[in-house]
Scaffold this motif. Structure first.
Motif, mmCIF file in Angstrom:
data_model
loop_
_atom_site.group_PDB
_atom_site.id
_atom_site.type_symbol
_atom_site.label_atom_id
_atom_site.label_comp_id
_atom_site.label_asym_id
_atom_site.label_seq_id
_atom_site.Cartn_x
_atom_site.Cartn_y
_atom_site.Cartn_z
ATOM 1 N N ARG A 435 0.860 -1.183 0.000
ATOM 2 C CA ARG A 435 0.000 0.000 0.000
ATOM 3 C C ARG A 435 0.895 1.232 0.000
ATOM 4 N N PHE A 436 0.625 2.156 -0.915
ATOM 5 C CA PHE A 436 1.388 3.403 -0.954
ATOM 6 C C PHE A 436 0.957 4.271 0.218
ATOM 7 N N ILE A 437 1.949 4.740 0.998
ATOM 8 C CA ILE A 437 1.641 5.553 2.172
ATOM 9 C C ILE A 437 1.857 7.037 1.886
ATOM 10 N N CYS A 438 3.057 7.411 1.493
ATOM 11 C CA CYS A 438 3.345 8.828 1.267
ATOM 12 C C CYS A 438 4.732 8.985 0.649
ATOM 13 N N ARG A 439 5.042 10.204 0.289
ATOM 14 C CA ARG A 439 6.393 10.584 -0.084
ATOM 15 C C ARG A 439 7.107 11.032 1.186
ATOM 16 N N ARG A 440 8.327 10.545 1.399
ATOM 17 C CA ARG A 440 9.012 10.831 2.651
ATOM 18 C C ARG A 440 9.496 12.263 2.756
ATOM 19 N N ASN A 441 9.742 12.905 1.646
ATOM 20 C CA ASN A 441 10.378 14.224 1.712
ATOM 21 C C ASN A 441 9.387 15.370 1.598
ATOM 22 N N VAL A 442 8.100 15.115 1.876
ATOM 23 C CA VAL A 442 7.114 16.192 1.904
ATOM 24 C C VAL A 442 6.656 16.353 3.344
ATOM 25 N N ILE A 443 7.135 17.382 4.039
ATOM 26 C CA ILE A 443 6.840 17.538 5.458
ATOM 27 C C ILE A 443 6.562 18.987 5.794
ATOM 28 N N LEU A 444 5.874 19.174 6.908
ATOM 29 C CA LEU A 444 5.746 20.467 7.559
ATOM 30 C C LEU A 444 6.528 20.402 8.857
ATOM 31 N N SER A 445 7.248 21.469 9.168
ATOM 32 C CA SER A 445 8.016 21.482 10.411
ATOM 33 C C SER A 445 8.260 22.919 10.847
ATOM 34 N N ILE A 446 7.966 23.189 12.119
ATOM 35 C CA ILE A 446 8.244 24.500 12.712
ATOM 36 C C ILE A 446 9.336 24.384 13.765
ATOM 37 N N ASP A 447 9.189 23.380 14.627
ATOM 38 C CA ASP A 447 10.127 23.198 15.735
ATOM 39 C C ASP A 447 10.624 21.754 15.712
ATOM 40 N N ASN A 448 10.291 20.970 16.717
ATOM 41 C CA ASN A 448 10.653 19.556 16.721
ATOM 42 C C ASN A 448 9.618 18.699 16.008
ATOM 43 N N ASP A 449 8.549 19.312 15.596
ATOM 44 C CA ASP A 449 7.481 18.591 14.910
ATOM 45 C C ASP A 449 7.931 18.158 13.523
ATOM 46 N N LYS A 450 7.455 17.028 13.082
ATOM 47 C CA LYS A 450 7.707 16.533 11.727
ATOM 48 C C LYS A 450 6.400 15.927 11.229
ATOM 49 N N THR A 451 5.637 16.703 10.471
ATOM 50 C CA THR A 451 4.343 16.236 9.986
ATOM 51 C C THR A 451 4.496 15.752 8.556
ATOM 52 N N ASN A 452 4.255 14.466 8.347
ATOM 53 C CA ASN A 452 4.397 13.930 6.996
ATOM 54 C C ASN A 452 3.094 14.058 6.218
ATOM 55 N N GLU A 453 3.170 13.702 4.952
ATOM 56 C CA GLU A 453 2.025 13.883 4.065
ATOM 57 C C GLU A 453 0.821 13.070 4.518
ATOM 58 N N GLU A 454 1.062 11.847 4.950
ATOM 59 C CA GLU A 454 -0.053 10.991 5.364
ATOM 60 C C GLU A 454 -0.767 11.576 6.580
ATOM 61 N N ASP A 455 0.003 12.029 7.570
ATOM 62 C CA ASP A 455 -0.618 12.563 8.787
ATOM 63 C C ASP A 455 -1.362 13.863 8.503
ATOM 64 N N LEU A 456 -0.786 14.714 7.648
ATOM 65 C CA LEU A 456 -1.485 15.937 7.277
ATOM 66 C C LEU A 456 -2.797 15.604 6.573
ATOM 67 N N HIS A 457 -2.724 14.668 5.636
ATOM 68 C CA HIS A 457 -3.923 14.299 4.884
ATOM 69 C C HIS A 457 -4.996 13.731 5.812
ATOM 70 N N LYS A 458 -4.583 12.868 6.722
ATOM 71 C CA LYS A 458 -5.541 12.253 7.646
ATOM 72 C C LYS A 458 -6.213 13.319 8.505
ATOM 73 N N SER A 459 -5.447 14.295 8.932
ATOM 74 C CA SER A 459 -5.996 15.358 9.771
ATOM 75 C C SER A 459 -6.986 16.234 9.008
ATOM 76 N N VAL A 460 -6.630 16.565 7.780
ATOM 77 C CA VAL A 460 -7.532 17.382 6.955
ATOM 78 C C VAL A 460 -8.819 16.612 6.658
ATOM 79 N N MET A 461 -8.684 15.311 6.392
ATOM 80 C CA MET A 461 -9.877 14.502 6.113
ATOM 81 C C MET A 461 -10.797 14.436 7.333
ATOM 82 N N ALA A 462 -10.211 14.408 8.532
ATOM 83 C CA ALA A 462 -11.035 14.400 9.743
ATOM 84 C C ALA A 462 -11.772 15.728 9.894
ATOM 85 N N ALA A 463 -11.080 16.822 9.587
ATOM 86 C CA ALA A 463 -11.682 18.150 9.761
ATOM 87 C C ALA A 463 -12.752 18.448 8.729
ATOM 88 N N LYS A 464 -12.562 17.967 7.515
ATOM 89 C CA LYS A 464 -13.504 18.334 6.442
ATOM 90 C C LYS A 464 -14.900 17.758 6.674
#
Length: 607
Positions: A435-464
């Motif tokens: 199963r394709f999960i995500c691209r590893r080099n697409v992330i959001l980061s401000i501090d120690n956080d590392k948000t990958n594409e899958e987690d961002l997508h899952k969060s947006v899908m929950a909010a929508k």
């Protein structure tokens, strides 16, 4: 393909899949030996191989000494070939063209070397699709396919090698142009429309051909779901002109490409069809376009498009336009570097798609990852994997585990990190399914956080889901880490579409507008769904500011797509970047913001 048969049909194709997947280990070992036999004397591999060694020794040395690499490691060799040096730098066969990756998933486009027989391998995979589909859907030979394909104007390297996208390469090849015109390859679009460099004229003509043949279309789609939704948006703007062409039997003067004019005028000139034009106008003039795909192409049996990874964002929109009546089929897994595999259960739920890697396409290895390592940066762990002791061979991966895909090809990629994170879901014979999960080099980061594409997508899908009671649909989204102020914060750009429902379904809540509280609730819903580290940074460390949703004007993401296409991306391969890195793209998004909403409170955090 080294003298191997290229075209398999029907039962013969299915038997070949069974053979390959049953003998996966042998096929992989034989393939690696063939690659080393051809490429061991290249400048790149000579650094590691022992002169005069046996083939078994070569294989052992390859596995022990050849390092795992990223694009920055192989790029100098590719650039030297692009500038005119000999292909023997990396390949035992001539490099005939450079393939341009889309560049929209994780940064700048890359040039990938390709040799002539690579087209044979891609065609081999394409030829497996219909035999697989025919096991699940009957009667596909009794009509036409409306697939929207597009080419991108090609460039040349300094030494004259063509530089183009992998799909442009295929559509312009003898394999595509000379494909057998059997009952399964009967497409609505003439080749002239597909091969038109102007994407708007190409889109117009392909939709026109699809409407002319609306009663014969049994399957429809595009390479990526985003391209199909772009086509529906294009149809919304141009259906009046398209139906007028059909009514008069005369092509719109907006089509100036000579190939398109000749092909489409020939298609129209047989006779004007006012009845068909009336049918199309009656359907397209409705207030709601819910189910429009089924209404315009009533005999269609499924929609084919990539709906995995970031493309899963488009599943609700595709289901809206098809009333959920048509299966969403994702047939294959491929990239500019290599075509990898096929989906042996194409009618499965799109969220459960798994691909069986075909062991004759490339030599595969895998870097094991824990689930929380899927975001790990490419450069951050080079020392850890340089010994190659972590690598796992194709038949030795374990169900449920996560891996990053590494591939070795005939065209000169040796232990190349694709950047895709895959999860093993099972085996077909001796071959794993992923199963394709995500691209590893697409992330959001401000501090120690590392948000990958899958987690961002899952969060947006929950909010929508909070939009649904208001008959609002999240059309598209992207993000970026705004560090212009302290603390920095996540910015999510949303394009929202309001759709109509039958009067009998309308209640007081559904007719209420989307007020600020709804969007603020969406902000906190995203934050609540992000990982522990993000929530700790937000709530306890105060090192990240409140998440912001910026709602943009209708059509903004089409303008974003246009921008990337203008800068070199292909409409076929375009994927909305989930993390914006382009200054021009950010400027476009900011200029189209209608309203901004911030998370009203800290997300919950438990030490």
């Amino acid at each position: 393909m080294d003298g191997k048969k290229l075209e398999y049909k029907g039962e013969e194709a299915l038997k070949e899949i069974q053979r390959l997947t049953t003998e996966a280990n042998k096929v992989q070992e034989d393939l690696l030996k063939a690659i080393l036999t051809r490429n061991r004397t290249t400048e790149y591999l000579r650094k590691y191989m022992t002169e005069g060694a046996s083939m078994d020794d070569d294989v052992l040395v390859f596995k022990q000494k050849v390092p795992v690499i990223t694009y920055k490691d192989i790029c100098p060799y590719i650039q030297r070939i692009a500038n005119g040096e000999d292909s023997s730098l990396i390949s035992g066969h001539p490099i005939v063209e450079m393939l341009c990756s889309s560049g929209t998933s994780g940064g700048e486009p890359k040039l990938m070397p390709t040799i002539a027989e690579d087209l044979d391998r891609r065609t081999f995979v394409y030829n497996m699709i219909m035999p697989i589909m025919n096991q699940y859907v009957t009667g596909l030979d009794a009509g036409k396919a409306m697939f929207l394909y597009f080419v991108k104007a090609e460039m040349s390297t300094p030494c004259g090698l063509p530089a183009r996208t992998v799909l442009t390469s295929y559509y312009k090849s003898k394999h595509f142009k000379g494909r057998s015109r059997d009952r399964y390859n009967d497409q609505t679009s003439p080749d002239e429309a597909i091969l038109c460099d102007d994407s708007n004229q190409s889109m117009y003509c392909q939709l026109l051909a699809g409407l002319i043949n609306r009663q014969q279309v049994l399957r429809l789609g595009a390479v990526f779901a985003s391209a199909l939704l772009r086509a529906i948006s294009f149809l919304e703007r141009n259906w009046v002109s398209l139906s007028n062409d059909i009514r008069k039997g005369k092509l719109s003067p907006m089509i100036t490409d000579s190939g398109c004019r000749l092909a489409m005028s020939s298609m129209l000139q047989s006779a004007a069809d006012p009845r068909l034009a009336d049918e199309i106008e009656n359907i397209c003039s409705r207030r709601s376009w819910k189910g429009i795909v089924c209404d315009l192409w009533p005999r269609a049996k499924y929609i084919e498009a990539v709906v995995t990874g970031s493309m899963s964002q488009y599943i609700p929109a595709l289901e809206y336009y098809s009333m959920g009546k048509l299966p969403l089929v994702c047939t294959m897994y491929a990239s500019s570097e290599c075509y990898f595999g096929v989906n042996l259960k194409p009618l499965c739920d799109p969220t459960h798609v798994s691909f069986t890697l075909l062991p004759n396409m490339g030599y595969y290895e895998f870097i094991p990852l824990s689930k929380n390592e899927t975001y790990r940066n490419e450069e951050a762990d080079e020392d850890e994997i340089s010994s190659n002791k972590l690598l796992v061979e194709l038949v030795h991966v374990k169900i449920g585990c996560y891996y990053e895909l590494v591939v070795t090809t005939f065209s000169g990629l040796n232990r190349y990190r694709i950047g895709d994170v895959l999860q093993v879901t099972g085996f077909h014979n001796r071959t794993p399914q992923f199963r394709f999960i995500c691209r590893r080099n697409v992330i959001l980061s401000i501090d120690n956080d590392k948000t990958n594409e899958e987690d961002l997508h899952k969060s947006v899908m929950a909010a929508k889901k909070l939009l649904e009671p208001y008959n609002a649909l999240l059309v598209e989204y992207t993000s970026y880490a705004d560090t212009s102020s302290v603390p920095g914060h996540y910015v999510i750009y949303w394009e929202i579409k309001h759709y109509t429902v039958p009067a009998v379904c309308i209640d007081k809540q559904a007719t209420s507008p989307l007020g600020p509280k709804v969007l603020e609730d969406c902000c906190i819903a995203i934050e609540e769904d992000l990982d522990y580290i993000y929530r700790r940074c937000r709530t306890n460390d105060k090192s990240i500011g409140p998440l912001e949703i910026r709602v943009v004007k209708a059509g903004t993401f089409e303008l974003l797509m246009d921008l990337f296409i203008k800068e070199g991306a292909s409409i076929n391969q375009y994927k909305t970047p989930r993390c914006i890195k382009s200054d021009a793209a950010l400027k476009l998004l900011k200029s189209n913001v209608k309203a901004c909403f911030f998370s009203p409170r800290n997300p919950t955090w438990f030490p």
